[in-house]
Design an enzyme around this catalytic site. Sequence first.
Site, PDB file in Angstrom:
ATOM      1  N   ASP A  64       0.816  -1.215   0.000  1.00 19.24           N
ATOM      2  CA  ASP A  64       0.000   0.000   0.000  1.00 19.24           C
ATOM      3  C   ASP A  64       0.848   1.262   0.000  1.00 19.24           C
ATOM      4  O   ASP A  64       0.324   2.367  -0.154  1.00 19.24           O
ATOM      5  CB  ASP A  64      -0.975  -0.002   1.191  1.00 19.24           C
ATOM      6  CG  ASP A  64      -0.288  -0.097   2.531  1.00 19.24           C
ATOM      7  OD1 ASP A  64       0.641  -0.925   2.680  1.00 19.24           O
ATOM      8  OD2 ASP A  64      -0.665   0.638   3.467  1.00 19.24           O
ATOM      9  N   HIS A  65       2.167   1.121   0.143  1.00 24.75           N
ATOM     10  CA  HIS A  65       3.096   2.250   0.050  1.00 24.75           C
ATOM     11  C   HIS A  65       3.996   2.148  -1.188  1.00 24.75           C
ATOM     12  O   HIS A  65       4.361   3.164  -1.765  1.00 24.75           O
ATOM     13  CB  HIS A  65       3.984   2.319   1.304  1.00 24.75           C
ATOM     14  CG  HIS A  65       3.227   2.629   2.541  1.00 24.75           C
ATOM     15  ND1 HIS A  65       3.223   3.875   3.125  1.00 24.75           N
ATOM     16  CD2 HIS A  65       2.416   1.859   3.302  1.00 24.75           C
ATOM     17  CE1 HIS A  65       2.452   3.861   4.197  1.00 24.75           C
ATOM     18  NE2 HIS A  65       1.948   2.645   4.313  1.00 24.75           N
TER      19      HIS A  65
END
Length: 289
Positions: free
Chosen positions: A96-97
């Site tokens: 998610d990063h």
Amino acid sequence: MQIPADPRVSWDLPAPGAMPRTADLEPLVTRVLAPNPSPMTLDGTNTYVVGAPGSGQAALVDPGPDDPAHLAAVEAALAERGARCVAVLVTHHHGDHAEAALPWGARLGAQVAAADPQVAGPGGRVLEPGQRLTLAGTTVGVVPTPGHTADHLAFRLESGAVLVGDHVLGRGTSVVTHPEGDVLAYLESLRRVHDLGPSALYCGHGPELTEDPGAVLDFYLAHRAMREEQLLAALRTGPRTVDELVAEVYAAVPREVWPAAAQSTRATLDKLLAEGRVEGRLDGPVRLA
């Protein structure tokens, strides 16, 4: 057992789900919110566009998911600044990063930089603790913050703000999983960021924390100490499995986050096992030593 008070409760922070898609946080920083909300990512992943005004350049920090709508919003933020992307910095390897780092780096012609060589990719830059990166008309300090993951970094800006990734969240507390995370390293990293005296904490998820960043870091340390004492208190009445401890200690927390709580509990028990304060196995009952 005294429950530590979260200083953010009295702050004027946006309600969950009410964060704006794009926001200018300071002259150096624009935040772009990715459309990936969840119980773990809160409103979504915060991507930061960092660069000195008028430099014509910017770095992206944590591009987040490889989502076309998110890319369009980030490119619009770059255009609004009149800047081209010259670097993609990543706090840690979680998807998610980091998912968009390599494809966006290729699209924008920007080098990817991270502590994990796999995240940086071929031709990328592997960052080392304490480095000072001169880019986009400004200087960014590389701060080692292992704990949430072994490769976790934070980035300190010239303004004194620190981009903390998942080390600190805008709401709630960060998860330290087992075996990926390390509670001892996490506590040391919290103190390291505290010692920087940050003017603001720009989090990987949730709103920015500007009113009293040091108080939030104090709360995080106190919260970790409380969870540890809660586990020890439960074990004083007899052996428990991880699932039994979670059901007891996290009874007031929504069940949808219990799997994350179980990982955090394993990480804390691993610390207590290493210290010789408890004994047993993480896949079975644990008891006080």
